[in-house]
Design an enzyme around this catalytic site. Structure first.
Site, PDB file in Angstrom:
ATOM      1  N   CYS A   1      40.992  39.136 -45.898  1.00 42.22           N
ATOM      2  CA  CYS A   1      41.349  38.523 -44.621  1.00 42.22           C
ATOM      3  C   CYS A   1      40.284  37.556 -44.110  1.00 42.22           C
ATOM      4  CB  CYS A   1      41.621  39.617 -43.588  1.00 42.22           C
ATOM      5  SG  CYS A   1      43.076  40.616 -43.989  1.00 42.22           S
TER       6      CYS A   1
ATOM      7  N   GLY B   1      53.283  71.220 -50.258  1.00 40.90           N
ATOM      8  CA  GLY B   1      54.736  71.281 -50.344  1.00 40.90           C
ATOM      9  C   GLY B   1      55.472  70.405 -49.357  1.00 40.90           C
TER      10      GLY B   1
ATOM     11  N   GLY C   1      45.349  70.255 -60.035  1.00 37.73           N
ATOM     12  CA  GLY C   1      46.170  69.943 -61.194  1.00 37.73           C
ATOM     13  C   GLY C   1      47.571  70.497 -61.073  1.00 37.73           C
ATOM     14  N   GLY C   2      47.790  71.347 -60.067  1.00 37.19           N
ATOM     15  CA  GLY C   2      49.079  72.006 -59.923  1.00 37.19           C
ATOM     16  C   GLY C   2      50.239  71.053 -59.693  1.00 37.19           C
TER      17      GLY C   2
ATOM     18  N   ASP D   1      41.959  67.794 -56.564  1.00 41.58           N
ATOM     19  CA  ASP D   1      43.136  68.655 -56.530  1.00 41.58           C
ATOM     20  C   ASP D   1      43.076  69.613 -57.717  1.00 41.58           C
ATOM     21  OD1 ASP D   1      43.914  67.184 -58.746  1.00 41.58           O
ATOM     22  OD2 ASP D   1      45.421  66.037 -57.662  1.00 41.58           O
TER      23      ASP D   1
ATOM     24  N   HIS E   1      42.076  45.397 -49.131  1.00 42.21           N
ATOM     25  CA  HIS E   1      42.580  45.274 -47.763  1.00 42.21           C
ATOM     26  C   HIS E   1      43.294  46.546 -47.324  1.00 42.21           C
ATOM     27  CE1 HIS E   1      44.691  43.970 -44.186  1.00 42.21           C
ATOM     28  NE2 HIS E   1      45.786  44.466 -44.738  1.00 42.21           N
TER      29      HIS E   1
ATOM     30  N   CYS F   1      38.052  42.696 -43.905  1.00 43.87           N
ATOM     31  CA  CYS F   1      37.943  42.830 -45.362  1.00 43.87           C
ATOM     32  C   CYS F   1      37.798  41.449 -46.004  1.00 43.87           C
ATOM     33  CB  CYS F   1      39.161  43.559 -45.930  1.00 43.87           C
ATOM     34  SG  CYS F   1      40.630  42.526 -46.136  1.00 43.87           S
TER      35      CYS F   1
ATOM     36  N   ASP G   1      45.270  62.316 -47.962  1.00 40.91           N
ATOM     37  CA  ASP G   1      45.085  61.486 -49.154  1.00 40.91           C
ATOM     38  C   ASP G   1      46.426  60.908 -49.539  1.00 40.91           C
ATOM     39  OD1 ASP G   1      46.158  62.590 -52.076  1.00 40.91           O
ATOM     40  OD2 ASP G   1      46.029  64.164 -50.577  1.00 40.91           O
TER      41      ASP G   1
ATOM     42  N   CYS H   1      41.152  41.579 -39.234  1.00 43.51           N
ATOM     43  CA  CYS H   1      40.651  42.480 -40.273  1.00 43.51           C
ATOM     44  C   CYS H   1      39.387  41.881 -40.885  1.00 43.51           C
ATOM     45  CB  CYS H   1      41.717  42.692 -41.351  1.00 43.51           C
ATOM     46  SG  CYS H   1      41.157  43.719 -42.736  1.00 43.51           S
TER      47      CYS H   1
ATOM     48  N   GLN I   1      51.895  77.279 -48.534  1.00 37.70           N
ATOM     49  CA  GLN I   1      53.203  76.891 -49.038  1.00 37.70           C
ATOM     50  C   GLN I   1      54.284  77.573 -48.206  1.00 37.70           C
ATOM     51  OE1 GLN I   1      54.014  74.586 -51.131  1.00 37.70           O
ATOM     52  NE2 GLN I   1      52.108  74.120 -52.223  1.00 37.70           N
TER      53      GLN I   1
END
Length: 374
Positions: free
Chosen positions: A308, A215, A93-94, A91, A334, A305, A265, A303, A188
């Site tokens: 689990c 935004g 930094g804004g 990103d 997980h 992982c 994200d 699952c 935006q």
């Protein structure tokens, strides 16, 4: 284009695609775990890769403060520094700078702010943000924008958006184009359709490698966010990736994919792992709850992982009660795996033209909730 993006298939507004970078291919729709300070919290990079994650998000603001972009560059870039050989998006930094409120001042030139760590003064311009991301060796650089807060009046949103568009042009001009790397512009306009259109038109003229929708997920609620996503992705180019920043909960992601978004994200999987929350196909559970004290089941049946496959709810409940770090590690693993399994399921359904059925089953299970009976 420095980055190649290929739309393999469309299902109504939803898209199945591939994004090609110097450090590998990202299958979309994709979820990016957040590695704020050059690490996904409580996770080894090898563990993150084992979840199926194909790209991480790094944080420009935090890395510029500690250890500094120059040091990361000296160590060979963020990939080598953190031992992650797959793609990285950073990103600008804004968002973090805008959230500092009393510690920052915005001008046309950039943002002056004080570090939340030691109070040291910094001045971040679009050009400096791009330079920092270059030193980090980010595959996908984000243009510096002003993240419009919610609520905002029409005039406030317009002024903020137009400044972001001027910064977008400066960011693009500062970017050093090279094979396998690219820069995304950020739309935006808050919740105002005409401002979103004006922003999109401006960004398309600049011709970025990809486009983010910024935004949102800043307090407006899911209904209002979906209202904007009903039209915002359609304003962006068909042949470029679309990234919804900072989103979100599993049902946010499914709803956004339905509306044409490709990349996501969020800190939620790891943050929830630190607060005893586990995501499952039947909705989230709080492993601290007393009902898990004698529960021999895994957190989520089916699952794959390590949590689990190898441990019971009773054991993780015990670890949480004792404040053992292993609970955070296993729950974070997980949760990221759950998100990556969700994205894998979405991509499979899109490839097989069964996305409608996938969505219906997803919401049915989420509404059913975690089954109480042992």
């Amino acid at each position: 284009m420095a980055l190649k993006y290929e739309v393999l298939k469309k299902y109504n507004k939803s898209r199945l695609g591939k994004l090609y970078t110097k450090h590998g291919v990202v299958n979309t729709p994709a979820f990016m775990p957040v590695g704020t300070c050059g690490t996904v919290k409580a996770m080894l990079p090898e563990s993150v890769e084992a979840t199926g994650a194909e790209i991480l998000l790094g944080n420009t603001y935090h890395l510029m403060l500690r250890p500094g972009a120059d040091l990361v560059a000296k160590m060979g870039g963020l990939h080598k520094f953190m031992n992650w050989n797959k793609p990285i998006l950073t990103d600008s930094g804004g968002f973090q700078v805008m959230s500092l409120k009393g510690l920052r001042k915005i001008t046309e030139e950039g943002v002056s702010f004080k570090s939340h760590i030691d109070g040291k003064q910094f001045f971040l311009t679009p050009e400096e943000s791009i330079s920092i991301q270059h030193k980090l060796d980010s595959n996908i650089t984000m243009s510096l924008d002003e993240c419009t807060p919610f609520p905002a009046t029409y005039d406030e949103a317009k002024k903020s958006m137009q400044r972001s568009m001027r910064w977008a042009k400066r960011s693009f001009e500062a970017f050093q184009n090279r094979d396998g790397y690219g820069i995304f512009g950020i739309q935006q306009g808050s919740i105002f359709k005409d401002l979103r259109q004006e922003s999109a038109d401006c960004l398309k003229k600049i011709n970025f490698d990809g486009y983010a929708i910024g935004g949102l997920a800043v307090g407006e609620g899911q209904d209002k966010m979906f209202e904007v996503l009903d039209y915002a992705p359609d304003m962006l180019p068909e042949d470029k990736p679309r990234y919804l920043m900072g989103v979100g909960k599993p049902d946010d992601i499914v709803g956004a994919v339905l509306r044409g978004v490709d990349m996501f994200d969020c800190v939620m999987p790891t943050r929830s792992g630190r607060t005893a929350q586990a995501f499952t196909e039947y909705g989230p559970i709080n492993i601290r709850n007393a009902r898990h004290r004698e529960d021999p089941r895994p957190v989520e049946a089916g699952c794959d992982c390590p949590l689990c496959r190898n441990y019971t709810r009773a054991y993780i409940h015990h670890l949480q009660k004792c404040n053992e770090i292993l609970a955070v590690m296993l729950l974070s693993w997980h949760n990221i795996r759950y998100y990556e399994r969700l994205m894998q399921g979405i991509r499979k359904a899109l490839a097989e033209d069964t996305f409608d059925e996938f969505v219906k089953e997803f919401y049915k299970k989420q509404q059913q909730g975690d089954i109480e009976e042992i």
